[in-house]
Write a protein that holds these residues in place. Structure first.
Motif, PDB file in Angstrom:
ATOM      1  N   GLY A  53      37.657  12.078  32.104  1.00  0.00           N
ATOM      2  CA  GLY A  53      37.334  10.681  32.356  1.00  0.00           C
ATOM      3  C   GLY A  53      38.558   9.826  32.126  1.00  0.00           C
ATOM      4  O   GLY A  53      39.543  10.251  31.512  1.00  0.00           O
ATOM      5  N   ALA A  54      38.488   8.578  32.618  1.00  0.00           N
ATOM      6  CA  ALA A  54      39.658   7.700  32.545  1.00  0.00           C
ATOM      7  C   ALA A  54      40.094   7.459  31.102  1.00  0.00           C
ATOM      8  O   ALA A  54      41.296   7.469  30.791  1.00  0.00           O
ATOM      9  CB  ALA A  54      39.341   6.369  33.231  1.00  0.00           C
ATOM     10  N   GLY A  55      39.135   7.238  30.193  1.00  0.00           N
ATOM     11  CA  GLY A  55      39.471   6.972  28.799  1.00  0.00           C
ATOM     12  C   GLY A  55      40.152   8.150  28.134  1.00  0.00           C
ATOM     13  O   GLY A  55      41.156   8.001  27.429  1.00  0.00           O
ATOM     14  N   VAL A  56      39.603   9.353  28.364  1.00  0.00           N
ATOM     15  CA  VAL A  56      40.183  10.558  27.777  1.00  0.00           C
ATOM     16  C   VAL A  56      41.560  10.821  28.372  1.00  0.00           C
ATOM     17  O   VAL A  56      42.510  11.183  27.652  1.00  0.00           O
ATOM     18  CB  VAL A  56      39.266  11.770  28.005  1.00  0.00           C
ATOM     19  N   ASP A  57      41.697  10.641  29.679  1.00  0.00           N
ATOM     20  CA  ASP A  57      42.982  10.878  30.335  1.00  0.00           C
ATOM     21  C   ASP A  57      44.057   9.945  29.789  1.00  0.00           C
ATOM     22  O   ASP A  57      45.222  10.344  29.620  1.00  0.00           O
ATOM     23  CB  ASP A  57      42.849  10.696  31.853  1.00  0.00           C
ATOM     24  N   LYS A  58      43.669   8.690  29.515  1.00  0.00           N
ATOM     25  CA  LYS A  58      44.638   7.743  28.951  1.00  0.00           C
ATOM     26  C   LYS A  58      45.142   8.228  27.591  1.00  0.00           C
ATOM     27  O   LYS A  58      46.349   8.209  27.321  1.00  0.00           O
ATOM     28  CB  LYS A  58      43.995   6.357  28.813  1.00  0.00           C
ATOM     29  N   VAL A  59      44.234   8.681  26.754  1.00  0.00           N
ATOM     30  CA  VAL A  59      44.617   9.151  25.419  1.00  0.00           C
ATOM     31  C   VAL A  59      45.457  10.418  25.527  1.00  0.00           C
ATOM     32  O   VAL A  59      46.443  10.594  24.800  1.00  0.00           O
ATOM     33  CB  VAL A  59      43.365   9.388  24.552  1.00  0.00           C
ATOM     34  N   ARG A  60      45.092  11.306  26.455  1.00  0.00           N
ATOM     35  CA  ARG A  60      45.858  12.543  26.629  1.00  0.00           C
ATOM     36  C   ARG A  60      47.291  12.227  27.071  1.00  0.00           C
ATOM     37  O   ARG A  60      48.255  12.794  26.552  1.00  0.00           O
ATOM     38  CB  ARG A  60      45.152  13.434  27.657  1.00  0.00           C
ATOM     39  N   ALA A  61      47.425  11.290  28.012  1.00  0.00           N
ATOM     40  CA  ALA A  61      48.761  10.902  28.482  1.00  0.00           C
ATOM     41  C   ALA A  61      49.561  10.245  27.357  1.00  0.00           C
ATOM     42  O   ALA A  61      50.769  10.503  27.202  1.00  0.00           O
ATOM     43  CB  ALA A  61      48.638   9.944  29.671  1.00  0.00           C
ATOM     44  N   ALA A  62      48.910   9.404  26.564  1.00  0.00           N
ATOM     45  CA  ALA A  62      49.598   8.741  25.447  1.00  0.00           C
ATOM     46  C   ALA A  62      50.086   9.764  24.430  1.00  0.00           C
ATOM     47  O   ALA A  62      51.195   9.647  23.888  1.00  0.00           O
ATOM     48  CB  ALA A  62      48.661   7.736  24.785  1.00  0.00           C
ATOM     49  N   THR A  63      49.278  10.781  24.156  1.00  0.00           N
ATOM     50  CA  THR A  63      49.659  11.825  23.201  1.00  0.00           C
ATOM     51  C   THR A  63      50.916  12.551  23.667  1.00  0.00           C
ATOM     52  O   THR A  63      51.840  12.816  22.879  1.00  0.00           O
ATOM     53  CB  THR A  63      48.515  12.825  23.011  1.00  0.00           C
ATOM     54  N   GLU A  64      50.981  12.872  24.969  1.00  0.00           N
ATOM     55  CA  GLU A  64      52.164  13.552  25.495  1.00  0.00           C
ATOM     56  C   GLU A  64      53.405  12.663  25.406  1.00  0.00           C
ATOM     57  O   GLU A  64      54.511  13.138  25.121  1.00  0.00           O
ATOM     58  CB  GLU A  64      51.917  13.982  26.943  1.00  0.00           C
TER      59      GLU A  64
END
Length: 707
Positions: A578-589
């Motif tokens: 989902g968009a929210g999870v993808d945002k957090v995943r990208a931020a973590t990287e």
């Protein structure tokens, strides 16, 4: 094993209470649970020192557990009383990591043998002794002789001496460095001829001054009307008001308590109340009505309808008896005497080497971090840096009360913005000592012109001109921020009487480095966690979320929290999309790319971040899961609800929001902030300030500041 220390004095009026309070604060920084124990107390009344320590340091231990036996029980059977004392002490020791034992007060036991009585008790309890020796009225040679005599008495009773604290040392007995003249101390604070450390606390007159509560107790008085908060105010002098009102007013001095017969109160009391509030007259500490005569009904009604801004005490004793009783009162520690307590703690911290005492007690710092320990760590850090903080809301009573505490404790140098006369009058009416604060008007002509040019230069790209800026910079938030910008102050704290936007907008315009965000320090029962960003950015992008994570980790490390960063989301690892999870995943990287040295995990759910059992099931092998210390929320809605839920449900103490991303620190207060909140926020701000301030970063000269 419980560590303990016994505070014993060789005579009355030694001010051993200051030493006891300082020791409790020192130990509270190191261990989780500190107790206080008084082997002998008076019957029928609560012991003031026990009550003060329990109140000041938020001890959950019941009063009864902190008290041994009564003086009557010692007189009746000293041997049995000693056995009961040991039994009660051991019961308390089972509940504490450390205990401060405070010896007897030279009231009932008997002066020639009382120090020996305390020495024997210390030996029975197996507790090393802080040997308190009064320097009042003594030369250096006489003090040294008293130290040696009391040390030999301790040795005779097989009590170990941890250190000597000479209290109430007068200037003539001290060398320039504060040591006993003529022998200077070594680097460790030792007097060469004595086998244990010797520390010297100079005489502090305000510790001798009685509070209004002390006066009320001494004359069997009762609170009649006015401000109950004023009971903790120090009475600097006494005056019997036996003259007419004009002659009484001519003789009033700052902080005087005026004693008047109750049958003359109708003529005198309204005038004294008016003088107390008038800027051109000294502020009183209290009025004491003697004789027990009722006021005429109309006057009584008038006074009770008025907002009387000082405490008025009534007693049935006559004027002569009351004056005699009050003149004999020596200041003592009570929970209400907050100014006296803060002064004592500052005195102890400034003159006693706490690290050396802890080494000699062999007390290692615990891994547990309680809210109280975190607060003291902040204050210590701020005291060590001694930065200059500007408080724009200088006419707000809570700010004034906090400033009094901060100055007494030596936490920071302060500038208060506002009208100097109004600030002085308010401080006097509240019984506060703000002489060390700088007071500056935001309409100061020279600074207004200087700041207008600075602000116009910073905002020229937005069309700001010097003419427009002259009006803008008189706003206290802009004026305070420009003091920080130009190096006149190291940081700013505001918001007790202004909105968040009003406080931080100037900082965004003038001091912004990049993305501005915030963290809360969440002080749980046994540890401190960091939550970011719960106050500034409503819906950060992945890039902004990475910035917030890196800034939050840096802030955590600055305040002693080892950063292990959890990037929170509604799923853990690869389990969701989902968009929210993808945002957090990208931020973590992005965090891993920019700061490969940081331990970071995300996306991760809160339970997997804090619970080792859940972490083992959901994210085995992670160095962050189950032991995270920094929690980065995906948006403001999540963050604000998260920190408030933890604060309320877990009873956590929330410190913040602490802003990050500014060149110099500016922090915002809630409009419901308590005095304690303000003190903590100023300490945080001082700790955030750079280690190497610029040469211009000096306090404004007092003469100029008060003009």
């Amino acid at each position: 094993m419980t560590r303990s220390v016994y505070v014993a004095a060789g005579e009355a009026e030694s001010n051993k209470g200051s030493v006891a309070l300082g020791l409790v604060e020192l130990l509270s920084r190191q261990v989780g649970t500190v107790g206080v124990f008084r082997p002998v107390v008076r019957a029928g009344r609560e012991d003031g020192l026990i009550a003060t320590v329990r109140s000041r340091f938020q001890l959950a231990i019941p009063y009864e557990a902190c008290a041994g036996v009564t003086y009557d029980e010692v007189h009746a059977d000293a041997e049995r009383a000693a056995g009961d004392i040991v039994a009660r002490y051991r019961a308390l020791a089972g509940q504490c990591d450390a205990i401060v034992v405070i010896g007897t007060d030279y009231t009932d036991v008997g002066a020639p043998t009382e120090f020996g009585f305390n020495a024997r008790l210390a030996a029975d309890l197996g507790t090393p002794v802080i040997n308190v020796v009064s320097g009042r009225g003594r030369t250096a040679a006489q003090i040294s002789a008293a130290v040696e005599l009391s040390s030999r008495e301790l040795a005779h009773h097989h009590a170990g001496e941890l250190a000597v604290v000479v209290t109430r040392a007068e200037p003539g007995a001290l060398a320039p460095g504060g040591a006993l003249a003529p022998a200077p101390p070594t680097a460790a604070g030792l007097v060469p001829d004595h086998p244990t450390p010797v520390f010297v606390l100079p005489e502090e007159p305000s510790l001798r001054a009685p509070t209004v509560a002390d006066l009320m107790d001494a004359c069997d008085g009762r609170f009649f009307l006015g401000e109950r908060d004023g009971l903790g105010r120090e009475a600097g002098a006494l005056m019997v008001g036996a003259m007419s009102l004009p002659n009484i007013l001519l003789r009033c001095t700052e902080g005087v308590a005026v004693i008047i017969p109750s049958d003359r109160a109708a003529a005198l009391l309204p005038g004294l109340v008016a003088a107390h509030t008038a800027p051109s007259f000294p502020a009183l500490s209290a009025v004491v009505l003697t004789g027990g005569t009722d006021l005429p009904a109309p006057v009584d009604r008038l006074l009770h309808d008025m907002a009387v801004p000082l405490p008025v005490i009534a007693t049935d004793h006559d004027t002569f008896d009351t004056a005699t009783r009050l003149s004999a009162v020596e200041g003592r520690f009570t929970p209400e005497a907050t100014g006296k307590i803060d002064t004592a703690l500052r005195l102890f911290a400034a003159h006693v080497d706490g690290r050396l005492l802890l080494e000699r007690l062999d007390i290692a710092k615990t891994d547990v971090v309680t809210p109280l320990m975190f607060e003291y760590e902040l204050l210590d850090r701020a005291r060590a840096r001694r930065r200059h903080i500007v408080l724009p809301e200088g006419e707000e009573p809570r700010i004034l009360r906090a400033a009094d505490i901060l100055l007494r404790r030596g936490v920071a140098d302060l500038t208060l913005l506002g009208d100097a006369e109004r600030i002085r009058t308010q401080a006097a009416q509240l019984g506060l000592d703000l002489d060390a604060a700088h007071v500056l008007s935001p309409f100061d002509a020279q600074l207004r012109e200087r700041f207008a040019r600075e602000y116009a230069a910073v905002r020229a790209h937005r069309g700001m001109t010097v003419e427009l800026a002259r009006d803008t910079v008189t706003d206290v938030s802009y004026f305070g921020t420009l003091m920080v910008h130009t190096g006149m102050a190291d940081g700013m704290v505001s918001g007790a009487a202004h909105t968040t936007a009003h406080t931080i907008r100037p900082a965004f315009e003038i001091l912004r480095l990049g993305l501005v965000s915030s963290v809360f320090f969440m002080c749980l029962a046994d540890r401190v966690l960091v939550y970011g960003d719960c106050a500034v950015n409503p819906d950060p992008t992945a890039e902004q979320l990475a910035d917030i994570a890196i800034s939050s980790a840096g802030t955590a490390a600055m305040f002693g929290v080892d950063p292990r960063v959890a990037m929170l989301s509604y799923s853990t690892g690869v389990s969701g999309a989902g968009a929210g999870v993808d945002k957090v995943r990208a931020a973590t990287e992005l965090v891993r790319e920019r700061r490969p040295d940081l331990e970071v995990e995300g996306p991760i759910q809160y339970d997997a971040a804090v619970d080792p059992g859940v972490a083992l099931a959901k994210m085995p092998g992670s160095t962050v899961a189950g032991r995270a210390t920094v929690f980065v929320v995906p948006d403001l809605n999540t963050g604000n609800n998260l920190y408030k839920a933890v604060q309320r449900s877990a009873g956590a103490v929330a410190v913040g929001p602490v802003l990050q991303g500014l060149r110099k620190p500016v922090n915002d207060l809630s409009r419901g902030a308590t005095v304690a909140d303000i003190v903590t926020t100023v300490a945080v701000t001082a700790a955030q300030a750079e280690d190497d301030p610029t040469p211009q970063n000096q306090a404004p000269q007092k003469a100029a500041a008060r003009s």
